[in-house]
Design an enzyme around this catalytic site. Structure first.
Site, PDB file in Angstrom:
ATOM      1  N   GLY A  22       0.988  -1.450  -0.715  1.00  0.00           N
ATOM      2  CA  GLY A  22      -0.194  -0.158  -0.057  1.00  0.00           C
ATOM      3  C   GLY A  22       1.044   1.175  -0.347  1.00  0.00           C
ATOM      4  O   GLY A  22       0.412   2.036   0.285  1.00  0.00           O
TER       5      GLY A  22
ATOM      6  N   GLY B  55       0.028   5.247  -1.355  1.00  0.00           N
ATOM      7  CA  GLY B  55      -0.904   6.067  -0.116  1.00  0.00           C
ATOM      8  C   GLY B  55      -0.416   6.908   0.746  1.00  0.00           C
ATOM      9  O   GLY B  55       0.665   7.234   0.916  1.00  0.00           O
TER      10      GLY B  55
ATOM     11  N   ASP C 184       2.352  -2.220  -4.889  1.00  0.00           N
ATOM     12  CA  ASP C 184       0.800  -1.671  -4.277  1.00  0.00           C
ATOM     13  C   ASP C 184       0.030  -1.690  -5.820  1.00  0.00           C
ATOM     14  O   ASP C 184       0.350  -1.791  -7.188  1.00  0.00           O
ATOM     15  CB  ASP C 184       1.297  -0.072  -4.501  1.00  0.00           C
TER      16      ASP C 184
ATOM     17  N   ILE D 160      -2.440  -7.390  -3.068  1.00  0.00           N
ATOM     18  CA  ILE D 160      -1.312  -8.260  -2.291  1.00  0.00           C
ATOM     19  C   ILE D 160      -2.369 -10.048  -1.679  1.00  0.00           C
ATOM     20  O   ILE D 160      -1.846 -10.318  -0.838  1.00  0.00           O
ATOM     21  CB  ILE D 160      -1.497  -7.982  -0.256  1.00  0.00           C
TER      22      ILE D 160
ATOM     23  N   TYR E  81     -14.225  -2.334   8.411  1.00  0.00           N
ATOM     24  CA  TYR E  81     -12.503  -1.932   8.796  1.00  0.00           C
ATOM     25  C   TYR E  81     -12.642  -2.344   9.609  1.00  0.00           C
ATOM     26  O   TYR E  81     -11.771  -3.055  10.681  1.00  0.00           O
ATOM     27  CB  TYR E  81     -12.692  -0.521   8.016  1.00  0.00           C
TER      28      TYR E  81
ATOM     29  N   LYS F 113      -9.227  -4.402  11.640  1.00  0.00           N
ATOM     30  CA  LYS F 113      -8.557  -3.991  12.057  1.00  0.00           C
ATOM     31  C   LYS F 113      -8.706  -5.320  13.776  1.00  0.00           C
ATOM     32  O   LYS F 113      -6.954  -5.506  13.998  1.00  0.00           O
ATOM     33  CB  LYS F 113      -8.554  -3.152  12.832  1.00  0.00           C
TER      34      LYS F 113
END
Ligand code: AKB
Length: 342
Positions: free
Chosen positions: A10, A13, A35, A55, A154, A158
């Protein structure tokens, strides 16, 4: 002999920008990136090798594994909280399965070079879920173990990935005769909202703060999607990048937990509005709360207790609210948009 490198997923970002710049400018290690989109040319020039892909692409991860000796992974790739609510199953794939792939990748890297791979993972205040505003007001500075009942996809992703990382670190440690060798050394921070002078985030729910600042600097109108009294913790991006690097290089024996809260300042949306309007008196900012996004930030704590990070690995943010605006955001943002106008 292959030289150890740092892998950043990533990488294009918000956090990746600062991380690539800081690591490569220090000259200490080479960086390999992954990415879904190509890096901006200015970043691409800094890295040893850039991989463009997902990924979730196992053959691509195999290729990186066979070509590089990775000793540190900063796994930043994720869909943020608002975006994840629109596409929850995709969010689960990217945020959870993607992290599983990277943990497995790191385990195999560690086994192949016989040393631990440090795996740094940015979790989030989204891992918390406070039931209502009264509980939020009463909770004050929450500790890592409190209110671990996230309301968003999300946040669930996490919180689970924090546990997945802990599993990898413990499970392989127990299997290994030599406890330090060939395993994933998982380290994680729970970031507050991050504010960068260089990039504007997309798909997050803490985005109202950076969006308000950047819109004002560009002279564009902005309708803030939360109420003026909304309060969550924030941090200036340079402190976020510094924290990831400090945690990555902290002595293993100093760490007493796998997930650490981080905070720096926690203004209300009204307080952010006030400093933005003081800096840009003509800024056209209005209030237009979005029910769903408001509900998400209302479930996040107003402040966090980050004393474990301060004690264990010396976390000490350089920027409080005033300094973040006066010495980082305003000068850099003014300069950036002035250059664009020229
Ligand atoms: C988001 O708003 O989704 C992120 C976060 C707080 O993790 N910025």
């Amino acid at each position: 002999m292959r030289k150890p490198v740092v892998l950043i997923t990533g990488a294009g970002g918000e956090i990746g920008h600062g991380l690539i710049t800081t690591i490569t400018e220090s000259g200490r290690q080479s960086v390999v990136t992954l990415d879904v989109n190509p890096l901006e040319p200015s970043l691409a020039r800094m890295v040893q090798r850039e991989f463009t892909g997902s990924i979730l692409d196992t053959p691509l991860l195999e290729r990186i594994l066979s070509e590089f000796e990775v000793d540190t992974v900063f796994h930043l790739a994720a869909l943020l909280s608002t975006r994840s609510e629109f596409t929850p199953t995709t969010a689960h794939q990217v945020n959870v399965e993607g992290t599983l792939h990277l943990l497995e990748f790191s385990q195999r890297e560690a086994e192949s070079h016989g040393r631990p791979v440090v795996f740094v993972y940015p979790s989030s205040i989204a891992a918390y879920g406070l039931p209502d505003l009264a509980a939020k007001a009463a909770a004050g500075r929450v500790l890592e173990e409190e209110y671990a009942t996230p309301t968003t996809m999300y946040g669930c992703n996490k919180l689970y990935c924090e546990q997945l990382g802990r599993y990898y670190a413990r499970h392989y440690k127990q299997l290994s005769a030599e406890p330090q060798a060939g395993r994933v050394d998982f380290r994680c921070v729970r970031f507050p909202g991050l504010i960068s002078a260089i990039t504007v985030p997309s798909g997050g729910t803490s985005d109202y703060a950076p969006e308000m600042i950047h819109a004002a600097a560009k002279g564009e109108p902005y309708a803030c999607f939360v109420r003026p009294d909304t309060r969550i913790p924030f941090m200036a991006m340079p402190d976020g990048v510094a924290a990831l690097l400090a945690l990555a290089s902290a002595p293993r024996e100093a760490l007493t937990r796998t997930a650490y809260n981080l905070g720096a300042f926690n203004p209300s949306a009204q307080e952010i509005y006030d400093v933005v309007r003081a800096a840009f008196p003509g800024a056209a900012i209005t209030w237009k709360a979005d029910v769903k996004r408001q509900g998400i930030v209302d479930s996040w704590p107003a402040d966090v207790d980050d004393s474990a990070a301060r004690r264990d690995w010396g976390f000490a943010p350089a920027y409080d609210f005033r300094r973040a605006f006066d010495e980082y955001l305003m000068p850099m943002i003014r300069d950036r948009y002035a250059k664009e106008r020229r």
